[in-house]
Scaffold this motif. Structure first.
Motif, PDB file in Angstrom:
ATOM      1  N   PHE A 302       0.822  -1.216   0.000  1.00 17.41           N
ATOM      2  CA  PHE A 302       0.000   0.000   0.000  1.00 17.41           C
ATOM      3  C   PHE A 302       0.856   1.266   0.000  1.00 17.41           C
ATOM      4  N   LYS A 303       2.020   1.213   0.628  1.00 12.71           N
ATOM      5  CA  LYS A 303       2.921   2.357   0.599  1.00 12.71           C
ATOM      6  C   LYS A 303       3.440   2.611  -0.806  1.00 12.71           C
ATOM      7  N   LEU A 304       3.754   1.513  -1.518  1.00 15.08           N
ATOM      8  CA  LEU A 304       4.258   1.648  -2.886  1.00 15.08           C
ATOM      9  C   LEU A 304       3.213   2.209  -3.830  1.00 15.08           C
ATOM     10  N   SER A 305       1.935   1.943  -3.551  1.00 14.90           N
ATOM     11  CA  SER A 305       0.870   2.395  -4.448  1.00 14.90           C
ATOM     12  C   SER A 305       0.353   3.788  -4.101  1.00 14.90           C
ATOM     13  N   PHE A 306       0.906   4.365  -3.015  1.00 14.95           N
ATOM     14  CA  PHE A 306       0.409   5.688  -2.581  1.00 14.95           C
ATOM     15  C   PHE A 306       0.938   6.800  -3.493  1.00 14.95           C
TER      16      PHE A 306
END
Length: 306
Positions: A302-306
């Motif tokens: 989820f951090k990478l997709s933020f």
């Protein structure tokens, strides 16, 4: 044969804790590799106890059932061999095996257990896990009320004697040399009819691992049914230390409440992190470690997709 080289998680150690973690991760749809050399520490123990639904079962039978159930999940693969090196890379970890195979992963879980450093006393190794025991919760009921000895000294011996007296009153404490108990501790044990032997142990007479007699260097012999002993230990696998994982004063891998070690991306579970060693404890910590690893992978995604 394993064609795949990269996995989301590599679990080193495929006994109770490692298999429990593998099931948790496999059911979470993670691509998992379990590397195991097939040498569990309780391989000589005839029966495992205090593990609900498996009480009294042969340890190897429990692990065989577990592996069969984990193997049901096509997300989990197994590699029979020894992991000999671990390197932290930019994208995760590289694990090399003794056969030269190299696998990579985002996360690593060590479920490799510990190796007991048994005293070099004739007969002890043959009796270890059979009639020379480490845990009354695992084996005490089977030798309740029997003639029993404890090999220990000092504060540890005092506490061990108090504990084992719950299972039998026919108890003697073997300090295997000069006692280091305090005068007060000695008197308390005597008041509870626990006999203290300071003689050095020569050997153990046994029949296929079942203790018959303890023979001392002064030729004194005593007959017992069971002996308790907690030897020092070391980590069964050196790879956590190679990666820089911090150990506790007791020699266990230091982990937080989520089974995370001091090295980012590296987790540990089972006997390598737990003071109270048992199959039930190993399974519990492995299952929780698997859930923790899955949660970390989700959070990173989820951090990478933020």
């Amino acid at each position: 044969m394993i064609q795949q080289k990269h996995f989301e998680v590599i679990i080193i150690g495929g006994s109770y804790s490692g298999l429990s973690a593998a099931m948790s991760l496999g059911r979470s749809l993670r691509q998992v590799l379990v590397i195991d050399s097939g040498l569990p520490c309780n391989r000589q123990t005839p029966h495992s106890h205090n593990f609900i639904t498996h009480d009294g079962e042969v340890p190897a039978v429990i692990s065989a059932k577990a592996k069969l159930q984990v193997d049901f999940y096509d997300t989990v693969q197994f590699y029979n061999g020894l992991a000999i090196n671990a390197i932290k890379t930019e994208n995760g970890f590289e694990i090399k095996t003794e056969s030269g195979k190299v696998f990579t992963s985002k996360k690593v879980l060590f479920a490799t257990g510990v190796k007991d450093l048994l005293p070099e006393i004739k007969g002890l190794a043959e009796c270890w896990g059979i009639s020379i025991l480490h845990c009354p919760y695992c084996h005490g009921y089977e030798v309740k009320t029997e003639k029993t000895a404890i090999i220990a000294n000092g504060d540890a011996g005092f506490e061990y004697a108090k504990l084992i007296s719950n299972w039998t009153k026919d108890l003697r404490l073997l300090t295997n040399g000069k006692s280091t108990l305090s005068l007060e501790q000695t008197q308390i044990l005597k008041n509870h009819h626990i006999v203290i032997f300071e003689d050095e142990i020569e050997s153990f007479e046994h029949e296929k691992g079942n203790i018959q007699q303890i023979i001392f260097k002064n030729e004194l012999k005593i007959t017992v049914k069971a002996i308790y002993h907690k030897p020092p230990f070391k980590q069964h696998c050196l790879l956590p230390e190679i990666l820089g994982c911090v150990l506790t004063e007791q020699g266990l891998i230091k982990v937080d409440m989520f089974q995370k070690t001091s090295i980012s991306g590296v987790f540990a579970s089972g006997d390598s992190v737990i003071q109270a060693r048992s199959v039930a404890m190993a399974v519990s910590s492995g299952s929780f470690a698997g859930a923790s690893i899955n949660k970390e992978l989700i959070d990173e995604d989820f951090k990478l997709s933020f």
